[in-house]
Scaffold this active site. Structure first.
Site, mmCIF file in Angstrom:
data_model
loop_
_atom_site.group_PDB
_atom_site.id
_atom_site.type_symbol
_atom_site.label_atom_id
_atom_site.label_comp_id
_atom_site.label_asym_id
_atom_site.label_seq_id
_atom_site.Cartn_x
_atom_site.Cartn_y
_atom_site.Cartn_z
ATOM 1 C CD GLU A 139 -34.049 17.436 1.556
ATOM 2 O OE1 GLU A 139 -33.123 16.734 1.108
ATOM 3 O OE2 GLU A 139 -35.215 17.052 1.619
ATOM 4 C CB CYS A 164 -22.331 19.158 -41.234
ATOM 5 S SG CYS A 164 -21.740 18.154 -42.606
ATOM 6 N NE ARG A 199 -27.736 8.382 -9.739
ATOM 7 C CZ ARG A 199 -27.732 8.362 -11.059
ATOM 8 N NH1 ARG A 199 -26.741 7.794 -11.679
ATOM 9 N NH2 ARG A 199 -28.712 8.904 -11.747
ATOM 10 C CE LYS A 212 -27.531 17.796 -6.866
ATOM 11 N NZ LYS A 212 -26.162 17.327 -7.050
ATOM 12 C CE LYS A 220 -25.936 21.377 -9.433
ATOM 13 N NZ LYS A 220 -24.887 21.013 -10.332
ATOM 14 C CG ASP A 265 -2.078 -0.891 1.083
ATOM 15 O OD1 ASP A 265 -2.148 -1.537 0.031
ATOM 16 O OD2 ASP A 265 -2.909 -0.954 2.017
ATOM 17 C CB CYS A 270 -20.203 14.780 -42.009
ATOM 18 S SG CYS A 270 -19.155 15.691 -40.858
ATOM 19 C CB CYS A 305 -19.044 20.774 -42.238
ATOM 20 S SG CYS A 305 -18.692 19.476 -41.046
HETATM 21 S S1 IVH Z 1 -33.164 14.372 -3.915
HETATM 22 C C1 IVH Z 1 -33.292 12.500 -8.031
HETATM 23 N N1 IVH Z 1 -31.815 15.625 -2.119
HETATM 24 O O1 IVH Z 1 -28.025 14.636 -5.988
HETATM 25 C C2 IVH Z 1 -34.045 12.066 -6.909
HETATM 26 N N2 IVH Z 1 -30.591 14.542 -3.832
HETATM 27 O O2 IVH Z 1 -28.540 14.946 -8.888
HETATM 28 C C3 IVH Z 1 -34.125 13.026 -5.801
HETATM 29 N N3 IVH Z 1 -28.177 14.762 -3.632
HETATM 30 O O3 IVH Z 1 -28.573 11.280 -6.832
HETATM 31 C C4 IVH Z 1 -32.835 13.404 -5.256
HETATM 32 N N4 IVH Z 1 -28.174 15.971 -1.795
HETATM 33 O O4 IVH Z 1 -27.147 11.759 -4.809
HETATM 34 C C5 IVH Z 1 -31.738 14.890 -3.226
HETATM 35 N N5 IVH Z 1 -30.785 16.799 -0.436
HETATM 36 C C6 IVH Z 1 -30.702 16.063 -1.529
HETATM 37 C C7 IVH Z 1 -29.463 15.713 -2.117
HETATM 38 C C8 IVH Z 1 -29.461 14.947 -3.281
HETATM 39 C C9 IVH Z 1 -27.424 15.394 -2.713
HETATM 40 C C10 IVH Z 1 -27.669 14.019 -4.780
HETATM 41 C C11 IVH Z 1 -28.226 12.627 -4.864
HETATM 42 C C12 IVH Z 1 -28.857 12.500 -6.201
HETATM 43 C C13 IVH Z 1 -28.219 13.628 -6.938
HETATM 44 C C14 IVH Z 1 -29.165 14.092 -8.015
#
Ligand code: IVH
Length: 677
Positions: free
Chosen positions: A117, A426, A140, A119, A309, A35, A432, A403
């Site tokens: 929430e 094109c 996933r 992300k 975002k 390692d 192409c 093109c």
């Molecule tokens: S809700 C898509 N809540 O973002 C089904 N996702 O781009 C609903 N993620 O695969 C997702 N924080 O891994 C949800 N508070 C949050 C989240 C969250 C991170 C991630 C999650 C999901 C991905 C979707």
């Protein structure tokens, strides 16, 4: 000082070494170095990357670290698919999101209650509890099939192994995001590019004891399957999770209206740098689970949630050159080659210029100093040009009219808007070579044939070596030739063979999406698959006489418009296209399209709607009908089984015509009765 070539050689040698040892470790279970030696090798590469920008730009290490090792974990199908989220970048996108929800549900209420929430930027996983006991843990994967990482997840001691509560559903699947705290990451930062990679790498350790060494944490945010369903709202669900000892994020709120949406976004953005975990936006979810259910999903993401975002990071740089790229639909996209600059932790040397109009609008020229930003997109965009820094001798950029393959390009006239498209394309399709290569990349992509090990880079390489020039070649690969290429060993070749073989059995909707007809995305491909049912019927499009008849009928389909029909016609008029697609069909087993619910209330029935319903939009009605096995048409003909008449402004002539043709008429009340029966 060593020259660039020597450095590059040394760097690439080390990268191949790492790849080799990964394979010994992950695939053959037979590590050849300790390692410590492995870590040292990695450190040397990181050191080289940090010292030399041109090596950092190549970013080869991060492409290996966290890469999916072959067949290491058992693959298991998710009970419910793990979808992704669509993104919003500004207030307008959020207003759109709310409006679409209200339209779909046909509600006029001022606000739909949302739940917010953070992300979390980590790795998603799902935990399945049966009678309160954790029995399965999956990554996933591709969203449909995940990897069995239960033992690794079990090493996270804050994840309950048993839910000690009497009132829990028999089966509950909890979705969560696994991460490494920023502080903990500092201790191991030499080994990984960022905390997210580190979390991914750690979760996929073959030996759970190795996972246990890295301090992983998690937040639970959602659910997959629950039987029986006992929650009413997302907030209620999370409160219960917390009572059952799951970790949930504390920065959540109930949100009403756009002002609160903006305020919350701003508030959490301010907190962002003080948190011990990376977040990249706010997820807004419709709080009422009943409404969530009604809203359902599109192909890849739920209609009831969105990721808003945080604003993109920006940087100043200079345009060295403007080049042209050709996309899979022949779209000619100008790209600015810029002086490398770091934006949000990533070294950027390309920025998209979108199209000809965008260049003239912003008067972007070679040599200009520009501001670029990296939003959710992979390729950064040009925000503005600093004209004060422009060289006196600079010249306006003249957009090429041909093109890269030399063929003429065209701006299409849209039938519906009567306007010319901003994008030049094109006209040659598969003829192409540039377009053809992109079409191949699309065919092997995740949403299409989903061939593991045959990514964009490999397509480029196999193209240059004349191994793959058109789709059917994928299934006749000369593996003897590949065997001698750098980076390919017996194991990776076997994996590729397996992945290709697996992809040869494909559903009709995926096949239609894969062949890349313009304007036929995943949703339209499903509608078309529902119409044709089998490849035999679809293949009638190859024949001119049949095609004419079919195209007329296609207009009847709800969701398919003139633009799509025209595009299908153009695709099949091109004989190179048809030959290539026929060759491909010969290599495949294409499964008949089965509607989701063939024993539903409208199974095999064709419906059409006229007039509006009181508490259901047309889109929802359509989805309900389809979920019950029905097909929705857009015009009246003998083929129709039911005309469903809403109380609000139905078209009288349609009802008359239906009566003449003896089509059963369903009134709004009856429609609801059938659905509730
Ligand atoms: S809700 C898509 N809540 O973002 C089904 N996702 O781009 C609903 N993620 O695969 C997702 N924080 O891994 C949800 N508070 C949050 C989240 C969250 C991170 C991630 C999650 C999901 C991905 C979707």
């Amino acid at each position: 000082m060593l020259n660039k070539n020597t450095l590059l050689k040394d760097y690439k040698k080390k990268i191949s070494e790492i790849k080799k040892h990964n394979s010994f470790y992950f695939n053959q279970d037979n590590p050849k170095i300790s390692d410590k030696e492995y870590d040292d090798l990695k450190k040397e590469i990181i050191l080289l990357e940090n010292k030399h920008l041109f090596l950092k730009k190549l970013n080869l290490l991060s492409k290996i670290v966290g890469a999916k090792p072959a067949n290491k974990f058992k693959k298991i199908r998710h009970l419910k698919p793990m979808l992704s989220l669509s993104n919003a970048f500004d207030k307008k996108d959020m207003l759109d999101f709310v409006k679409k929800i209200k339209n779909f549900l046909n509600i006029n209420k001022e606000n739909v209650e949302l739940f917010s929430e953070p992300k979390i930027d980590g790795i998603s996983a799902t935990l399945i509890y049966q009678n309160g006991k954790l029995i399965r843990g999956l990554s996933r994967g591709d969203g449909v099939i995940g990897e069995d990482i239960l033992e690794n997840l079990k090493t996270i001691d804050t994840i309950p192994k048993i839910i000690k509560n009497k009132n829990i559903p028999k089966l509950i699947e909890i979705r969560c995001e696994i991460y490494i705290g920023k502080k903990d990451f500092l201790k191991i930062k030499d080994k990984f590019a960022n905390p997210r990679n580190a979390a991914g790498g750690s979760l996929r350790q073959k030996n759970p004891e190795e996972t246990a060494k890295i301090p992983l944490k998690y937040f639970a945010y959602g659910f997959g399957d629950i039987e029986p369903m006992i929650f009413k709202t997302q907030s209620d669900f999370l409160e219960n999770l917390s009572k059952w000892n799951f970790t949930i994020n504390p920065l959540t709120s109930i949100i009403n209206g756009i002002d609160e949406i903006e305020k919350e976004h701003e508030k959490i953005n301010q907190l962002r740098s003080s948190l011990d975990y990376d977040i990249d936006g706010i997820v807004y979810k419709v709080n009422d689970l009943n409404l969530q259910k009604r809203l359902g999903n599109t192909s890849n993401s739920p209609r009831w949630a969105i990721a808003y975002k945080f604003s993109a990071e920006k940087a100043i740089t200079k345009i060295k050159n403007i080049i042209i790229q050709v996309g899979r639909t022949g779209a000619i996209t100008p790209v600015a080659k810029v002086e490398p600059v770091t934006v949000g932790g990533v070294v950027v040397s390309n920025a998209t210029l979108h199209n000809e109009d965008e260049i003239s609008r912003k008067d972007i020229r070679i040599g200009d100093t520009i501001k670029i930003q990296r939003a959710g997109d992979v390729i950064p965009q040009v925000v503005s040009v600093d004209i004060s820094k422009r060289d006196k001798n600079s010249k306006k950029y003249i957009f090429p009219k041909k093109c890269l393959c030399g063929a003429e390009t065209k701006k299409e006239l849209s039938k519906s808007t009567r306007k010319h498209d901003a994008v030049r394309r094109c006209t040659k399709g598969y003829e192409c070579t540039f377009t053809a290569k992109e079409k191949l990349k699309h065919i092997v992509s995740k949403e299409a044939f989903n061939i593991d090990g045959l990514g964009k880079k490999v397509i480029e390489q196999f193209w240059d070596l004349d191994l793959i020039k058109e789709p059917s070649n994928i299934f006749d690969l000369n593996y003897n030739k590949i065997k001698n290429l750098e980076g390919w060993g017996e194991l990776s070749i076997n994996n590729l063979k397996k992945a290709i073989k697996k992809s040869q059995i494909i559903s009709l909707d995926k096949f239609i999406y894969s062949i890349g007809i313009r304007h036929i995305g995943q949703e339209n491909a499903k509608i078309l698959a529902g119409f044709f049912s089998s490849i035999k019927e679809f293949s009638k499009l190859f024949d001119l006489k049949n095609r004419k008849k079919i195209l007329i009928n296609l207009v009847d389909l709800d969701g398919i418009g003139e633009t799509q029909v025209q595009s299908i016609e153009n695709f099949f008029l091109n004989t190179t296209n048809t030959r290539i697609i026929e060759d491909l069909i010969n290599k495949l087993i294409i499964k008949d399209y089965v509607t989701q619910n063939s024993d539903g209330k409208f199974s095999n029935k064709k419906l059409m709607f006229t007039g509006g319903f009181k508490d259901m939009s047309r889109s929802e009605a359509k989805e309900v009908a389809e979920n019950n096995g029905g097909k929705v048409l857009g015009s009246i003909s003998k083929k129709l089984d039911y005309l469903v008449v809403g109380e609000s402004k139905p078209t009288k002539s349609k009802i008359e015509r239906a009566k003449q043709l003896n089509i059963k008429i369903i009134l709004e009340k009856e429609w609801h009765k059938i659905l509730n029966s």
